[in-house]
Enzyme design. Structure first.
Site, short mmCIF file in Angstrom:
data_model
loop_
_atom_site.label_atom_id
_atom_site.label_comp_id
_atom_site.label_asym_id
_atom_site.label_seq_id
_atom_site.Cartn_x
_atom_site.Cartn_y
_atom_site.Cartn_z
N HIS A 1 -9.81 47.63 9.13
CA HIS A 1 -10.18 49.22 9.12
C HIS A 1 -11.57 49.43 8.79
O HIS A 1 -12.32 50.48 9.16
CB HIS A 1 -9.17 49.92 8.19
CG HIS A 1 -7.76 50.21 8.86
ND1 HIS A 1 -6.90 51.03 8.66
CD2 HIS A 1 -7.47 49.57 10.25
CE1 HIS A 1 -5.72 50.84 9.15
NE2 HIS A 1 -5.89 49.79 10.31
N HIS B 1 -11.68 53.42 14.05
CA HIS B 1 -12.21 52.87 12.68
C HIS B 1 -13.63 52.65 12.90
O HIS B 1 -14.32 52.73 11.68
CB HIS B 1 -11.61 51.49 12.30
CG HIS B 1 -9.89 51.86 12.10
ND1 HIS B 1 -9.49 52.69 11.23
CD2 HIS B 1 -9.08 51.30 12.93
CE1 HIS B 1 -8.09 52.44 11.34
NE2 HIS B 1 -7.72 51.66 12.46
N THR C 1 -15.28 40.60 -13.08
CA THR C 1 -14.36 41.37 -12.65
C THR C 1 -14.19 41.77 -11.14
O THR C 1 -13.52 42.15 -10.56
CB THR C 1 -14.38 42.92 -13.40
OG1 THR C 1 -15.81 43.28 -12.86
CG2 THR C 1 -14.27 42.77 -14.70
N CYS D 1 -18.03 37.82 -9.54
CA CYS D 1 -18.56 38.12 -11.02
C CYS D 1 -17.36 37.90 -11.90
O CYS D 1 -16.25 37.67 -11.39
CB CYS D 1 -19.44 39.17 -11.23
SG CYS D 1 -18.67 40.92 -10.51
N ASP E 1 -22.49 35.54 -10.45
CA ASP E 1 -23.04 35.33 -11.68
C ASP E 1 -22.55 34.28 -12.49
O ASP E 1 -21.51 33.65 -11.76
CB ASP E 1 -23.29 36.78 -12.53
CG ASP E 1 -21.97 37.04 -12.84
OD1 ASP E 1 -20.72 36.51 -12.71
OD2 ASP E 1 -22.02 38.19 -13.62
C1 RB5 Z 1 -20.66 39.24 -17.26
O1 RB5 Z 1 -20.29 39.10 -18.34
C2 RB5 Z 1 -19.89 40.30 -16.41
O2 RB5 Z 1 -20.40 41.56 -16.96
C3 RB5 Z 1 -20.06 40.27 -14.78
O3 RB5 Z 1 -19.66 38.97 -14.56
C4 RB5 Z 1 -19.21 41.12 -14.20
O4 RB5 Z 1 -17.92 41.43 -14.66
C5 RB5 Z 1 -19.91 42.77 -14.05
O5 RB5 Z 1 -19.33 43.68 -13.42
#
Ligand code: RB5
Length: 140
Positions: free
Chosen positions: A98, A133, A67, A65, A9
């Site tokens: 694994h 595994h 996080t 993304c 994203d």
């Molecule tokens: C976008 O702002 C953010 O929420 C997305 O990139 C991600 O971290 C969601 O888990």
């Protein structure tokens, strides 16, 4: 080496582009499934797009993304996808050995580019151990 897919994203857009460059420099085939601009978009759209490709072609993919968490939650809703959110190289190696991880999730706002590229290199090159595994992942 097999072909890989990648998607992000807006929160993972810059790191995704760095990963693509890094893999192309090593002649690793990588197809970018979007997003293609830094404009705000919804991570599940890209997680689903990549997972359908990975399942259809029996390949592997990378999702980025902000996080890495949203992408991993969405990806793991797909039966047959074993998405691993990694922030260290040990986990990247172990999840291939694994768990036969077929999707790697990274967070651009969590993991710096240098470490993220090391994680990618290890995850791409490590093969599944199989044996006990395989029995375990078949129970998922
Ligand atoms: C976008 O702002 C953010 O929420 C997305 O990139 C991600 O971290 C969601 O888990």
């Amino acid at each position: 080496m097999t072909k890989f897919y990648i998607a992000s994203d807006h929160g993972g857009f810059r790191l995704k582009n760095e990963i693509i460059e890094h893999l192309k420099e090593q002649d690793i085939e990588i197809e970018d499934l979007g997003c293609y601009t830094s404009e705000s978009c919804d991570y599940p759209d890209y997680a689903h797009k990549l997972c359908y490709k990975v399942l259809e072609t029996k390949s592997r993919g990378i999702l980025v993304c902000g996080t890495g968490i949203g992408m991993s939650i969405a990806a793991n809703r797909h039966i047959g996808i074993r998405a691993s959110h990694c922030t260290d190289t040990f986990s990247a190696r172990m999840t291939r050995l694994h768990n036969d991880s077929n999707v790697l999730c990274l967070g651009e706002r969590i993991t710096g580019a240098g470490l993220a590229l090391d994680i990618v290199d290890i995850w791409i090159r490590t093969e599944f151990e199989g044996g006990r595994h395989l029995r375990r992942i078949e129970k998922i």
